[in-house]
Design an enzyme around this catalytic site. Structure first.
Site, PDB file in Angstrom:
ATOM      1  N   LYS A  28      55.332  43.202  48.332  1.00  0.00           N
ATOM      2  CA  LYS A  28      55.903  44.307  47.556  1.00  0.00           C
ATOM      3  C   LYS A  28      56.495  45.368  48.494  1.00  0.00           C
ATOM      4  O   LYS A  28      57.571  45.917  48.245  1.00  0.00           O
ATOM      5  CB  LYS A  28      54.831  44.934  46.659  1.00  0.00           C
ATOM      6  CG  LYS A  28      54.292  43.984  45.595  1.00  0.00           C
ATOM      7  CD  LYS A  28      55.332  43.705  44.537  1.00  0.00           C
ATOM      8  CE  LYS A  28      54.854  42.732  43.494  1.00  0.00           C
ATOM      9  NZ  LYS A  28      55.874  42.438  42.477  1.00  0.00           N
ATOM     10  N   TYR A  74      49.858  39.945  49.288  1.00  0.00           N
ATOM     11  CA  TYR A  74      50.506  40.359  48.031  1.00  0.00           C
ATOM     12  C   TYR A  74      51.138  41.748  48.204  1.00  0.00           C
ATOM     13  O   TYR A  74      52.325  41.950  47.922  1.00  0.00           O
ATOM     14  CB  TYR A  74      49.481  40.366  46.889  1.00  0.00           C
ATOM     15  CG  TYR A  74      49.977  41.072  45.664  1.00  0.00           C
ATOM     16  CD1 TYR A  74      51.019  40.545  44.921  1.00  0.00           C
ATOM     17  CD2 TYR A  74      49.425  42.291  45.264  1.00  0.00           C
ATOM     18  CE1 TYR A  74      51.501  41.215  43.811  1.00  0.00           C
ATOM     19  CE2 TYR A  74      49.892  42.956  44.151  1.00  0.00           C
ATOM     20  CZ  TYR A  74      50.941  42.414  43.432  1.00  0.00           C
ATOM     21  OH  TYR A  74      51.425  43.075  42.337  1.00  0.00           O
ATOM     22  N   SER A 130      53.659  47.892  43.420  1.00  0.00           N
ATOM     23  CA  SER A 130      52.218  47.911  43.174  1.00  0.00           C
ATOM     24  C   SER A 130      51.525  48.964  44.029  1.00  0.00           C
ATOM     25  O   SER A 130      51.976  49.265  45.150  1.00  0.00           O
ATOM     26  CB  SER A 130      51.651  46.537  43.524  1.00  0.00           C
ATOM     27  OG  SER A 130      50.250  46.577  43.559  1.00  0.00           O
TER      28      SER A 130
HETATM   29  N1  UFG Z   1      35.847  43.264  39.590  1.00  0.00           N
HETATM   30  C1  UFG Z   1      34.532  42.888  39.424  1.00  0.00           C
HETATM   31  N2  UFG Z   1      34.282  41.711  38.787  1.00  0.00           N
HETATM   32  C2  UFG Z   1      35.280  40.894  38.301  1.00  0.00           C
HETATM   33  C3  UFG Z   1      36.628  41.308  38.462  1.00  0.00           C
HETATM   34  C4  UFG Z   1      36.868  42.500  39.116  1.00  0.00           C
HETATM   35  O1  UFG Z   1      33.609  43.572  39.848  1.00  0.00           O
HETATM   36  O2  UFG Z   1      34.980  39.835  37.729  1.00  0.00           O
HETATM   37  C5  UFG Z   1      36.112  44.541  40.279  1.00  0.00           C
HETATM   38  C6  UFG Z   1      36.977  44.325  41.518  1.00  0.00           C
HETATM   39  O3  UFG Z   1      36.221  43.942  42.614  1.00  0.00           O
HETATM   40  C7  UFG Z   1      37.648  45.694  41.652  1.00  0.00           C
HETATM   41  C8  UFG Z   1      37.801  46.178  40.186  1.00  0.00           C
HETATM   42  O4  UFG Z   1      36.873  45.381  39.429  1.00  0.00           O
HETATM   43  O5  UFG Z   1      36.792  46.568  42.325  1.00  0.00           O
HETATM   44  C9  UFG Z   1      39.184  45.963  39.630  1.00  0.00           C
HETATM   45  O6  UFG Z   1      39.578  44.626  39.896  1.00  0.00           O
HETATM   46  P1  UFG Z   1      40.851  43.914  39.230  1.00  0.00           P
HETATM   47  O7  UFG Z   1      40.876  42.509  39.750  1.00  0.00           O
HETATM   48  O8  UFG Z   1      40.833  44.114  37.769  1.00  0.00           O
HETATM   49  O9  UFG Z   1      42.085  44.734  39.803  1.00  0.00           O
HETATM   50  P2  UFG Z   1      42.487  45.095  41.305  1.00  0.00           P
HETATM   51  O10 UFG Z   1      42.223  46.551  41.496  1.00  0.00           O
HETATM   52  O11 UFG Z   1      41.885  44.170  42.286  1.00  0.00           O
HETATM   53  O12 UFG Z   1      44.057  44.756  41.337  1.00  0.00           O
HETATM   54  C10 UFG Z   1      44.998  45.166  40.354  1.00  0.00           C
HETATM   55  C11 UFG Z   1      46.145  44.183  40.365  1.00  0.00           C
HETATM   56  C12 UFG Z   1      46.832  44.204  41.687  1.00  0.00           C
HETATM   57  C13 UFG Z   1      47.251  45.607  42.031  1.00  0.00           C
HETATM   58  C14 UFG Z   1      46.093  46.567  41.913  1.00  0.00           C
HETATM   59  C15 UFG Z   1      46.594  47.953  42.068  1.00  0.00           C
HETATM   60  O13 UFG Z   1      45.678  42.873  40.087  1.00  0.00           O
HETATM   61  O14 UFG Z   1      47.963  43.366  41.615  1.00  0.00           O
HETATM   62  O15 UFG Z   1      45.483  46.442  40.638  1.00  0.00           O
HETATM   63  O16 UFG Z   1      45.619  48.912  41.772  1.00  0.00           O
HETATM   64  F1  UFG Z   1      47.700  45.626  43.291  1.00  0.00           F
END
Ligand code: UFG
Length: 337
Positions: free
Chosen positions: A154, A150, A126
């Protein structure tokens, strides 16, 4: 024709990979999953479509009592390992769940397959291994500095694979995913997390009226519009990269660590605008504070993937959103939401 073990094959990315492999080859798989987060409907859909090319082995990851007897009988030509818990927030309040499953059970799986002389191992890593990167786009040489449990799980497995490589005959590909979205074109398997925490599925669910509003986490990041920037990649592009990585390590017998991203960043606001445009829904967005553990910007350098695998992400953000939207509409029409 080869036979592969696909650990975590009933989950979102594992099931998309099995479908991709079934559609693009004549290979067969053993789908290993304990159905703790993977779904039995996915196993049924895949088995319904591909029949005896898929054998379902219900088992915990790396359970010697199940896997040893199974692998004594069944020759396996390689392992794709998707079986992990993957919620950053949850890993912070339940680290044991993450270290036990993602690390301890993966070590057990590695030990077992090496005892059966299965050498080729494709691992779902990841972008979370990088933590808050010093430079953007992130190259594979950047230091591993995960900022949540998490990501640490990894990074630990990457370290173990590096230690074993060359010594124990392990040949691995560690694929560092960025933000994966969308589903297979026929919508056979799809993305279903419970709880759902990812931006795109939550946004399309909100567009469908299943949620009252979407909470936008953080508007004060040091980015052009103040919201966090991510590199989104369509799951089918990701699946194609897995196969390219497997072929590469099988041919060259050298380990490989590579980013899987598009080298293009989109802010949360840009993603939400795309979702509103594609769905035609002006759903409510409520601005909230930052979500703990979220880095401001994560964008992959995809140069190495291009050079080593001849691979690049092809599908656009709009295609990912359309795919996620079609999937949620189908689930809703089928009365599953
Ligand atoms: N976000 C919001 N509102 C929501 C959900 C997400 O504003 O309801 C924002 C988050 O704060 C973040 C962005 O959208 O800034 C992306 O969030 P995601 O939860 O879609 O994805 P992440 O970037 O947190 O994480 C994903 C995977 C991880 C991995 C990561 C690597 O879930 O396992 O991508 O880039 F590590």
């Amino acid at each position: 024709m080869s036979h592969f073990l696909v650990a975590g094959g009933a989950g979102y990315i594992g099931s998309n990979f099995i479908k991709y492999l079934m559609d693009t080859s004549d290979h067969e798989v053993t789908l290993l999953d304990n159905l703790s987060t993977g779904r039995s409907e996915v196993v049924e859909s895949l088995k319904g479509r591909y029949g005896s090319r898929i054998v379902f082995l219900k088992s915990d990851l790396g359970d010697p009592e199940k896997l040893h007897p199974y692998l004594h009988k069944r020759a396996v030509d390689g392992v794709f390992h998707f079986g992990a818990f993957s919620l950053v927030g949850e890993s912070q309040y339940d680290p044991m769940k993450y270290y036990y499953n993602n690390v301890a059970r993966t070590l057990s799986l590695l030990k077992i397959i090496l005892e059966h002389e299965i050498r080729h191992f494709v691992f779902s890593s990841s972008a979370a291994v990088y933590g808050i990167p010093e430079k953007t786009p992130i190259t594979e040489e950047a230091e591993r500095k995960p900022i949540n449990h998490y990501g640490k799980t990894k990074a630990m497995i990457e370290e173990v694979m590096e230690a074993l490589s060359g010594r124990e005959d392990l040949v691995y590909a560690s694929l560092r995913y960025f933000n994966v979205a969308g589903t297979d074109e026929e919508m056979l398997v799809g993305e279903c997390h419970d709880p759902e925490t990812h931006l795109i599925p939550i946004a399309v669910k909100t567009a469908l009226g299943l949620r009252d509003h979407l909470a936008l986490f953080g508007t004060d990041y040091p980015t052009p519009d103040g919201t966090a920037v991510r590199d989104y990649i369509h799951v089918t592009d990701l699946c194609r990269a897995h196969w390219a990585a497997f072929e590469k390590i099988r041919k060259e017998n050298e380990p490989l660590t590579v980013n899987l991203g598009s080298a293009r960043g989109y802010s949360v606001r840009e993603v939400l605008e795309t979702v509103q445009r594609v769905t035609g829904s002006r759903f409510r967005i409520l601005e909230e504070g930052r979500r703990p553990g979220d880095p401001p910007v994560l964008i992959a350098s995809s140069e190495k993937a291009g050079k080593e695998l001849g691979w690049k992400a092809e599908r656009s953000l709009e295609e990912m959103v359309t795919s996620a939207w079609d999937w949620e509409k189908k689930r809703s029409e089928d009365g599953l939401l």
